[in-house]
Structure formats: C-alpha cells, structure tokens
Design a protein around this motif. Structure first.
Motif, PDB file in Angstrom:
ATOM      1  N   SER A  37       0.840  -1.195   0.000  1.00 11.84           N
ATOM      2  CA  SER A  37       0.000   0.000   0.000  1.00 11.84           C
ATOM      3  C   SER A  37       0.880   1.252   0.000  1.00 11.84           C
ATOM      4  N   VAL A  38       0.772   2.055  -1.042  1.00 12.47           N
ATOM      5  CA  VAL A  38       1.547   3.286  -1.138  1.00 12.47           C
ATOM      6  C   VAL A  38       0.627   4.450  -1.492  1.00 12.47           C
ATOM      7  N   SER A  39       0.987   5.640  -1.040  1.00 11.83           N
ATOM      8  CA  SER A  39       0.175   6.819  -1.355  1.00 11.83           C
ATOM      9  C   SER A  39       0.805   7.666  -2.455  1.00 11.83           C
ATOM     10  N   HIS A  40       2.131   7.564  -2.626  1.00 10.92           N
ATOM     11  CA  HIS A  40       2.841   8.367  -3.617  1.00 10.92           C
ATOM     12  C   HIS A  40       3.950   7.559  -4.271  1.00 10.92           C
ATOM     13  N   ILE A  41       4.132   7.779  -5.562  1.00 11.42           N
ATOM     14  CA  ILE A  41       5.253   7.187  -6.286  1.00 11.42           C
ATOM     15  C   ILE A  41       5.954   8.311  -7.027  1.00 11.42           C
ATOM     16  N   ILE A  42       7.242   8.425  -6.810  1.00 11.91           N
ATOM     17  CA  ILE A  42       8.061   9.372  -7.559  1.00 11.91           C
ATOM     18  C   ILE A  42       9.077   8.533  -8.314  1.00 11.91           C
ATOM     19  N   HIS A  43       8.943   8.501  -9.623  1.00  5.64           N
ATOM     20  CA  HIS A  43       9.840   7.696 -10.458  1.00  5.64           C
ATOM     21  C   HIS A  43      10.926   8.606 -11.000  1.00  5.64           C
ATOM     22  N   ALA A  44      12.124   8.451 -10.467  1.00 11.41           N
ATOM     23  CA  ALA A  44      13.259   9.283 -10.876  1.00 11.41           C
ATOM     24  C   ALA A  44      14.468   8.387 -11.094  1.00 11.41           C
ATOM     25  N   ALA A  45      14.257   7.286 -11.779  1.00 11.36           N
ATOM     26  CA  ALA A  45      15.264   6.233 -11.854  1.00 11.36           C
ATOM     27  C   ALA A  45      15.987   6.178 -13.183  1.00 11.36           C
ATOM     28  N   THR A  46      16.323   7.297 -13.735  1.00  8.77           N
ATOM     29  CA  THR A  46      17.009   7.307 -15.021  1.00  8.77           C
ATOM     30  C   THR A  46      18.500   7.520 -14.837  1.00  8.77           C
ATOM     31  N   PRO A  47      19.322   6.636 -15.388  1.00  8.20           N
ATOM     32  CA  PRO A  47      20.779   6.875 -15.320  1.00  8.20           C
ATOM     33  C   PRO A  47      21.115   8.211 -15.984  1.00  8.20           C
ATOM     34  N   ALA A  48      22.048   8.926 -15.418  1.00  5.93           N
ATOM     35  CA  ALA A  48      22.374  10.257 -15.935  1.00  5.93           C
ATOM     36  C   ALA A  48      23.636  10.275 -16.778  1.00  5.93           C
ATOM     37  N   ILE A  49      23.981   9.164 -17.389  1.00  3.33           N
ATOM     38  CA  ILE A  49      25.184   9.119 -18.223  1.00  3.33           C
ATOM     39  C   ILE A  49      24.788   8.924 -19.678  1.00  3.33           C
ATOM     40  N   ALA A  61      15.167   1.951 -18.110  1.00  2.00           N
ATOM     41  CA  ALA A  61      14.862   2.415 -16.756  1.00  2.00           C
ATOM     42  C   ALA A  61      13.639   3.309 -16.738  1.00  2.00           C
ATOM     43  N   SER A  62      13.525   4.161 -17.719  1.00  2.00           N
ATOM     44  CA  SER A  62      12.427   5.121 -17.743  1.00  2.00           C
ATOM     45  C   SER A  62      11.106   4.481 -18.156  1.00  2.00           C
ATOM     46  N   LEU A  63      11.082   3.833 -19.300  1.00  2.00           N
ATOM     47  CA  LEU A  63       9.822   3.274 -19.808  1.00  2.00           C
ATOM     48  C   LEU A  63       9.424   1.971 -19.129  1.00  2.00           C
ATOM     49  N   ASP A  64      10.325   0.991 -19.127  1.00  2.00           N
ATOM     50  CA  ASP A  64       9.990  -0.286 -18.502  1.00  2.00           C
ATOM     51  C   ASP A  64       9.767  -0.112 -17.007  1.00  2.00           C
ATOM     52  N   GLY A  65      10.584   0.727 -16.388  1.00  2.54           N
ATOM     53  CA  GLY A  65      10.420   0.979 -14.955  1.00  2.54           C
ATOM     54  C   GLY A  65       9.061   1.575 -14.629  1.00  2.54           C
ATOM     55  N   ALA A  66       8.635   2.563 -15.389  1.00  2.00           N
ATOM     56  CA  ALA A  66       7.317   3.178 -15.154  1.00  2.00           C
ATOM     57  C   ALA A  66       6.196   2.161 -15.376  1.00  2.00           C
ATOM     58  N   LYS A  67       6.289   1.374 -16.446  1.00  3.98           N
ATOM     59  CA  LYS A  67       5.265   0.342 -16.710  1.00  3.98           C
ATOM     60  C   LYS A  67       5.224  -0.681 -15.578  1.00  3.98           C
ATOM     61  N   ASN A  68       6.373  -1.107 -15.099  1.00  5.15           N
ATOM     62  CA  ASN A  68       6.411  -2.091 -14.020  1.00  5.15           C
ATOM     63  C   ASN A  68       5.870  -1.524 -12.715  1.00  5.15           C
ATOM     64  N   LEU A  69       6.162  -0.264 -12.439  1.00  2.00           N
ATOM     65  CA  LEU A  69       5.612   0.365 -11.242  1.00  2.00           C
ATOM     66  C   LEU A  69       4.090   0.394 -11.302  1.00  2.00           C
ATOM     67  N   ILE A  70       3.559   0.838 -12.423  1.00  2.00           N
ATOM     68  CA  ILE A  70       2.106   0.940 -12.567  1.00  2.00           C
ATOM     69  C   ILE A  70       1.456  -0.442 -12.492  1.00  2.00           C
ATOM     70  N   SER A  71       2.034  -1.437 -13.165  1.00  2.00           N
ATOM     71  CA  SER A  71       1.432  -2.774 -13.146  1.00  2.00           C
ATOM     72  C   SER A  71       1.595  -3.459 -11.789  1.00  2.00           C
ATOM     73  N   SER A  72       2.491  -2.979 -10.947  1.00  2.00           N
ATOM     74  CA  SER A  72       2.694  -3.567  -9.628  1.00  2.00           C
ATOM     75  C   SER A  72       1.767  -2.985  -8.566  1.00  2.00           C
ATOM     76  N   LEU A  73       1.051  -1.942  -8.913  1.00  2.00           N
ATOM     77  CA  LEU A  73       0.155  -1.319  -7.938  1.00  2.00           C
ATOM     78  C   LEU A  73      -1.047  -2.210  -7.659  1.00  2.00           C
ATOM     79  N   PRO A  74      -1.407  -2.355  -6.385  1.00  2.00           N
ATOM     80  CA  PRO A  74      -2.623  -3.107  -6.079  1.00  2.00           C
ATOM     81  C   PRO A  74      -3.838  -2.299  -6.527  1.00  2.00           C
ATOM     82  N   GLU A  75      -4.909  -2.993  -6.854  1.00  2.00           N
ATOM     83  CA  GLU A  75      -6.138  -2.277  -7.224  1.00  2.00           C
ATOM     84  C   GLU A  75      -6.670  -1.594  -5.981  1.00  2.00           C
ATOM     85  N   ALA A  76      -7.011  -0.339  -6.114  1.00  2.00           N
ATOM     86  CA  ALA A  76      -7.512   0.438  -4.984  1.00  2.00           C
ATOM     87  C   ALA A  76      -8.518   1.452  -5.490  1.00  2.00           C
TER      88      ALA A  76
END
Length: 91
Positions: A37-49, A61-76
């Motif tokens: 259970s989370v209230s906020h997600i801040i996705h800032a996981a992009t390598p800076a090189i 990191a940017s696209l797959d990471g965002a998709k995985n975060l969203i698909s990992s959220l429980p239904e609420a």
C-alpha cells in the motif's frame, strides 16, 4: 523507497530519511513486484550518463520501470499520486 543501490541512497539522503521510509534495493526495470500500500510514487530512476542512451539503459529504466511500477500497484479505489521525473537524455 526503491533504489538500485541501498547504501548509496542512505548516504545521499541521510539528512532527509525518516522512519516513514522503507528502503528496498531492486531494479524496477526488470519486472513486476509487490509494492504493498503506497500513497505516492516518484519515479526518478534514469541513469544520468550519456552512454546509457546508446546501450538502451535510459529507455529501459524510464519506460519499462514506469510500466512495471504501474502494473505492480494493487487495485484500490484511490490510486496513488504518480510523478515521473526524467533527465533530458530520455527525450
């Protein structure tokens, strides 16, 4: 808080971290996982090189990471706030 390097995260954020944060070392670009259970997600996981752009790491990191975060959220009834941050390298 999800991070690829738990020790580095603790050092960088030592003055800001409180007991309200749990640090979990993982790579969100590699698949779905239990967020609980989370209230906020801040996705800032992009390598800076710039070499990451050539190898595809930035896009992964940017696209797959965002998709995985969203698909990992429980239904609420009230989804969490989702903020996506990125460097200009993604664009």
């Amino acid at each position: 808080m999800l991070t690829r390097d738990k020790d580095s995260c603790k050092r960088a954020l030592s003055e800001s971290l409180t007991d309200a944060f749990t640090i979990i070392e993982t790579d969100i670009s590699r698949g779905k996982f239990d967020l609980g259970s989370v209230s906020h997600i801040i996705h800032a996981a992009t390598p800076a090189i710039s070499s990451g752009f050539v190898s595809g790491d930035i896009m992964r990191a940017s696209l797959d990471g965002a998709k995985n975060l969203i698909s990992s959220l429980p239904e609420a009834s009230m989804p969490p706030v989702f903020i996506n941050l990125s460097s200009g390298a993604v664009y």
